[in-house]
Design a protein around this motif. Structure first.
Motif, PDB file in Angstrom:
ATOM      1  N   ALA A  22     -23.403  35.756 -18.282  1.00 14.92           N
ATOM      2  CA  ALA A  22     -22.186  36.215 -17.604  1.00 14.92           C
ATOM      3  C   ALA A  22     -20.953  36.066 -18.490  1.00 14.92           C
ATOM      4  CB  ALA A  22     -21.989  35.458 -16.300  1.00 14.92           C
ATOM      5  N   SER A  23     -20.787  34.923 -19.133  1.00 13.29           N
ATOM      6  CA  SER A  23     -19.592  34.717 -19.963  1.00 13.29           C
ATOM      7  C   SER A  23     -19.641  35.554 -21.238  1.00 13.29           C
ATOM      8  CB  SER A  23     -19.432  33.243 -20.302  1.00 13.29           C
ATOM      9  OG  SER A  23     -20.536  32.790 -21.048  1.00 13.29           O
ATOM     10  N   PHE A  24     -20.836  35.989 -21.656  1.00 17.19           N
ATOM     11  CA  PHE A  24     -20.947  36.843 -22.830  1.00 17.19           C
ATOM     12  C   PHE A  24     -20.653  38.300 -22.480  1.00 17.19           C
ATOM     13  CE2 PHE A  24     -23.512  39.480 -25.746  1.00 17.19           C
ATOM     14  CZ  PHE A  24     -22.885  39.133 -26.927  1.00 17.19           C
ATOM     15  N   GLU A  25     -21.136  38.749 -21.337  1.00 11.53           N
ATOM     16  CA  GLU A  25     -20.973  40.143 -20.933  1.00 11.53           C
ATOM     17  C   GLU A  25     -19.616  40.433 -20.285  1.00 11.53           C
ATOM     18  OE1 GLU A  25     -23.138  42.676 -21.351  1.00 11.53           O
ATOM     19  OE2 GLU A  25     -24.675  41.450 -22.300  1.00 11.53           O
ATOM     20  N   TYR A  26     -18.988  39.406 -19.678  1.00 12.28           N
ATOM     21  CA  TYR A  26     -17.769  39.606 -18.901  1.00 12.28           C
ATOM     22  C   TYR A  26     -16.688  38.602 -19.279  1.00 12.28           C
ATOM     23  CZ  TYR A  26     -20.907  42.195 -15.800  1.00 12.28           C
ATOM     24  OH  TYR A  26     -21.826  43.077 -15.290  1.00 12.28           O
ATOM     25  N   LYS A 134     -16.689  43.160 -20.885  1.00 12.32           N
ATOM     26  CA  LYS A 134     -16.200  43.082 -22.261  1.00 12.32           C
ATOM     27  C   LYS A 134     -16.635  44.307 -23.044  1.00 12.32           C
ATOM     28  CE  LYS A 134     -16.110  38.100 -23.075  1.00 12.32           C
ATOM     29  NZ  LYS A 134     -16.686  37.017 -23.897  1.00 12.32           N
ATOM     30  N   LYS A 135     -15.808  44.697 -23.981  1.00  6.79           N
ATOM     31  CA  LYS A 135     -16.153  45.754 -24.922  1.00  6.79           C
ATOM     32  C   LYS A 135     -16.984  45.143 -26.047  1.00  6.79           C
ATOM     33  CE  LYS A 135     -13.416  48.708 -22.867  1.00  6.79           C
ATOM     34  NZ  LYS A 135     -13.965  49.581 -21.900  1.00  6.79           N
ATOM     35  N   LEU A 136     -17.547  45.983 -26.895  1.00  7.95           N
ATOM     36  CA  LEU A 136     -18.406  45.509 -27.968  1.00  7.95           C
ATOM     37  C   LEU A 136     -17.647  44.589 -28.926  1.00  7.95           C
ATOM     38  CD1 LEU A 136     -21.161  45.569 -29.286  1.00  7.95           C
ATOM     39  CD2 LEU A 136     -20.446  47.580 -30.565  1.00  7.95           C
ATOM     40  N   TYR A 137     -16.399  44.913 -29.250  1.00  9.44           N
ATOM     41  CA  TYR A 137     -15.655  44.077 -30.189  1.00  9.44           C
ATOM     42  C   TYR A 137     -15.304  42.728 -29.569  1.00  9.44           C
ATOM     43  CZ  TYR A 137     -11.646  46.091 -27.660  1.00  9.44           C
ATOM     44  OH  TYR A 137     -10.770  46.509 -26.694  1.00  9.44           O
ATOM     45  N   ASP A 138     -15.146  42.666 -28.241  1.00 11.37           N
ATOM     46  CA  ASP A 138     -14.918  41.385 -27.582  1.00 11.37           C
ATOM     47  C   ASP A 138     -16.163  40.510 -27.681  1.00 11.37           C
ATOM     48  OD1 ASP A 138     -12.343  42.045 -26.797  1.00 11.37           O
ATOM     49  OD2 ASP A 138     -13.013  42.889 -24.878  1.00 11.37           O
ATOM     50  N   LYS A 139     -17.340  41.129 -27.549  1.00 13.80           N
ATOM     51  CA  LYS A 139     -18.590  40.372 -27.652  1.00 13.80           C
ATOM     52  C   LYS A 139     -18.760  39.825 -29.067  1.00 13.80           C
ATOM     53  CE  LYS A 139     -20.934  43.045 -24.103  1.00 13.80           C
ATOM     54  NZ  LYS A 139     -22.045  43.951 -23.812  1.00 13.80           N
TER      55      LYS A 139
END
Length: 162
Positions: A22-26, A134-139
């Motif tokens: 969850a914290s990785f995706e959002y 989250k967007k890809l760059y946020d991940k």
């Protein structure tokens, strides 16, 4: 040992189920703790740790909040009275919390479960969060931050042992 003491020690051993992705995706914006409307065999399966909340998400229906795709495994001794593993379950929140979540939901945010636990009174609680994907760059940034923290901890351990 008295019955009350046995019950207390049993409740302390109940597992906490977390949604690690969850914290990785959002990006988690606001958190709430909600009760769950469950059947008897469902709470027994939760106490055994037979739960998966990785795919679960929350939806509104008739101004009430429900959790979908939360998998609670069958209770081994449930026989005829066992529950459906992926049924839709009602979340129990105060009206003002539901109204706040409903307004936020219209802004393109989503509500996801983060953690499932059993409180000291023996009731199952689900921690939910208002989240933005989250967007890809946020991940990538999250991965980079975790790597930096891991390397710093490794250096600290190396100096302490060295």
């Amino acid at each position: 040992m008295s019955n009350a003491a046995k019950k207390h020690t049993r409740l302390l051993k109940t597992p906490t189920i977390t949604n690690k992705r969850a914290s990785f995706e959002y990006s988690l914006l606001d958190k709430y703790v909600a009760g769950l409307a469950l059947t008897g065999t469902e709470i027994k399966s939760i106490r055994e740790g037979k739960v998966n909340i990785q795919q679960a998400y929350c939806v509104f229906a008739h101004q009430e909040l429900f959790v979908r795709d939360m998998h609670i495994g069958h209770y081994a001794f449930g026989n005829l009275h066992n529950h459906n593993e992926t049924r839709v379950r009602k979340l129990l929140l105060h009206r003002r919390e539901l109204d706040k979540l409903m307004k936020s939901k219209q802004k393109g945010l989503t509500i996801i479960p983060i953690q499932l636990f059993v409180n000291p009174a023996g009731l199952a609680k689900l921690e939910i969060a208002l989240a933005r994907g989250k967007k890809l760059y946020d991940k990538r940034q999250s991965i980079k931050e975790k790597d930096v923290q891991r390397e710093a901890a490794r250096q600290y351990r190396h100096r302490a042992l060295g």
